[in-house]
Design an enzyme around this catalytic site. Structure first.
Site, PDB file in Angstrom:
ATOM      1  CD  GLU A  95      -2.695  -1.032   2.400  1.00 43.58           C
ATOM      2  OE1 GLU A  95      -2.150  -0.758   3.486  1.00 43.58           O
ATOM      3  OE2 GLU A  95      -3.589  -1.860   2.286  1.00 43.58           O
ATOM      4  CE1 TYR A 106       7.633  -0.316  -3.044  1.00 42.56           C
ATOM      5  CE2 TYR A 106       6.207   1.577  -2.711  1.00 42.56           C
ATOM      6  CZ  TYR A 106       7.120   0.666  -2.215  1.00 42.56           C
ATOM      7  OH  TYR A 106       7.520   0.747  -0.921  1.00 42.56           O
TER       8      TYR A 106
HETATM    9  C1  COA Z   1      10.780   5.091  -2.222  1.00 38.76           C
HETATM   10  C2  COA Z   1      12.216   4.916  -1.687  1.00 38.76           C
HETATM   11  C3  COA Z   1      12.271   3.704  -0.777  1.00 38.76           C
HETATM   12  C4  COA Z   1      13.139   4.706  -2.906  1.00 38.76           C
HETATM   13  O1  COA Z   1      14.452   4.406  -2.410  1.00 38.76           O
HETATM   14  P1  COA Z   1      15.779   4.907  -3.162  1.00 38.76           P
HETATM   15  O2  COA Z   1      16.947   4.234  -2.535  1.00 38.76           O
HETATM   16  O3  COA Z   1      15.790   6.390  -3.214  1.00 38.76           O
HETATM   17  O4  COA Z   1      15.508   4.350  -4.651  1.00 38.76           O
HETATM   18  P2  COA Z   1      16.591   3.761  -5.663  1.00 38.76           P
HETATM   19  O5  COA Z   1      17.765   4.688  -5.706  1.00 38.76           O
HETATM   20  O6  COA Z   1      16.880   2.335  -5.315  1.00 38.76           O
HETATM   21  O7  COA Z   1      15.803   3.845  -7.047  1.00 38.76           O
HETATM   22  C5  COA Z   1      15.298   2.673  -7.701  1.00 38.76           C
HETATM   23  C6  COA Z   1      14.513   3.078  -8.941  1.00 38.76           C
HETATM   24  O8  COA Z   1      13.321   3.784  -8.578  1.00 38.76           O
HETATM   25  C7  COA Z   1      13.328   5.096  -9.159  1.00 38.76           C
HETATM   26  N1  COA Z   1      12.825   6.044  -8.159  1.00 38.76           N
HETATM   27  C8  COA Z   1      13.170   6.106  -6.864  1.00 38.76           C
HETATM   28  N2  COA Z   1      12.522   7.124  -6.252  1.00 38.76           N
HETATM   29  C9  COA Z   1      11.771   7.701  -7.234  1.00 38.76           C
HETATM   30  C10 COA Z   1      10.889   8.807  -7.252  1.00 38.76           C
HETATM   31  N3  COA Z   1      10.661   9.532  -6.140  1.00 38.76           N
HETATM   32  N4  COA Z   1      10.275   9.130  -8.410  1.00 38.76           N
HETATM   33  C11 COA Z   1      10.500   8.416  -9.554  1.00 38.76           C
HETATM   34  N5  COA Z   1      11.342   7.349  -9.592  1.00 38.76           N
HETATM   35  C12 COA Z   1      11.958   7.004  -8.456  1.00 38.76           C
HETATM   36  C13 COA Z   1      14.781   5.386  -9.464  1.00 38.76           C
HETATM   37  O9  COA Z   1      14.910   6.322 -10.525  1.00 38.76           O
HETATM   38  C14 COA Z   1      15.317   4.040  -9.840  1.00 38.76           C
HETATM   39  O10 COA Z   1      14.975   3.713 -11.176  1.00 38.76           O
HETATM   40  P3  COA Z   1      15.974   2.841 -12.109  1.00 38.76           P
HETATM   41  O11 COA Z   1      16.106   1.497 -11.399  1.00 38.76           O
HETATM   42  O12 COA Z   1      15.279   2.758 -13.406  1.00 38.76           O
HETATM   43  O13 COA Z   1      17.256   3.597 -12.121  1.00 38.76           O
HETATM   44  C15 COA Z   1      12.687   6.191  -0.953  1.00 38.76           C
HETATM   45  O14 COA Z   1      12.480   7.305  -1.776  1.00 38.76           O
HETATM   46  C16 COA Z   1      12.031   6.438   0.395  1.00 38.76           C
HETATM   47  O15 COA Z   1      12.471   5.921   1.425  1.00 38.76           O
HETATM   48  N6  COA Z   1      10.950   7.259   0.434  1.00 38.76           N
HETATM   49  C17 COA Z   1      10.327   7.652   1.690  1.00 38.76           C
HETATM   50  C18 COA Z   1       9.615   6.500   2.347  1.00 38.76           C
HETATM   51  C19 COA Z   1       8.506   5.963   1.474  1.00 38.76           C
HETATM   52  O16 COA Z   1       7.669   6.717   0.979  1.00 38.76           O
HETATM   53  N7  COA Z   1       8.473   4.625   1.280  1.00 38.76           N
HETATM   54  C20 COA Z   1       7.504   3.980   0.411  1.00 38.76           C
HETATM   55  C21 COA Z   1       6.190   3.749   1.056  1.00 38.76           C
HETATM   56  S1  COA Z   1       6.272   2.460   2.285  1.00 38.76           S
END
Ligand code: COA
Length: 138
Positions: A95, A106
């Protein structure tokens, strides 16, 4: 909890508190991974999920903002998927708040929208936010 507090804006009501985390950890099928930038560094992120029969639900995934965009989130997501599959899961769920940029993260990983839970999250000042439910067959 430090990563939780840094990664989630309290205005949106997505973060869990210590008591919620403590309550879920002993439950059957619950597992988590922590990730660090290197072996001696502090925890930079975590993933928490629950597997029951052939389904796994990703409950929380967060990376400290100082370490976002370095592939750590994808690393944890891939580990979750591999681990859930090995535990016998065939369908994965999660979710996410409608409007959270993590939806792109995701969707890139192969999750697809399965539904919407209206007013699922309660923000700091009582405001409500819908949750989007995502799933993926593995
Ligand atoms: C969502 C989250 C876990 C992503 O972690 P991250 O370490 O920054 O992501 P990554 O560097 O591993 O990126 C992986 C892929 O997702 C994409 N991506 C990551 N964040 C993104 C964003 N905000 N918008 C668009 N694409 C995104 C990256 O471009 C990358 O794509 P690629 O594999 O094609 O290069 C992080 O932003 C976070 O902790 N957010 C706050 C908590 C949260 O909302 N968690 C999710 C709900 S439980």
């Amino acid at each position: 909890m430090a990563v939780m507090e840094a990664a989630f804006d309290p205005a949106n009501g997505e973060a869990w508190n210590r008591s919620q985390c403590g309550g879920i950890l002993p439950m059957r099928g619950v597992e988590f991974f922590l990730v660090r930038a290197d072996e001696t560094a502090p925890v930079a992120g975590f993933a928490l999920w629950r597997t029951l029969l052939d389904e796994s639900e990703l409950l929380l995934l967060a990376i400290d903002p100082a370490h976002q965009g370095k592939g750590l989130g994808k690393l944890l997501l891939d580990r979750f998927i591999d681990h859930a599959k090995s535990a016998g899961a065939h369908r994965l769920h999660l979710e996410v708040r409608d409007g959270n940029p993590a939806v792109h993260f995701y969707e890139r990983a192969g999750f697809r929208i399965a539904g919407r839970r209206r007013e699922y999250y309660r923000g700091l000042h009582g405001e409500r936010h819908d949750a989007l439910t995502y799933s993926m067959i593995v």
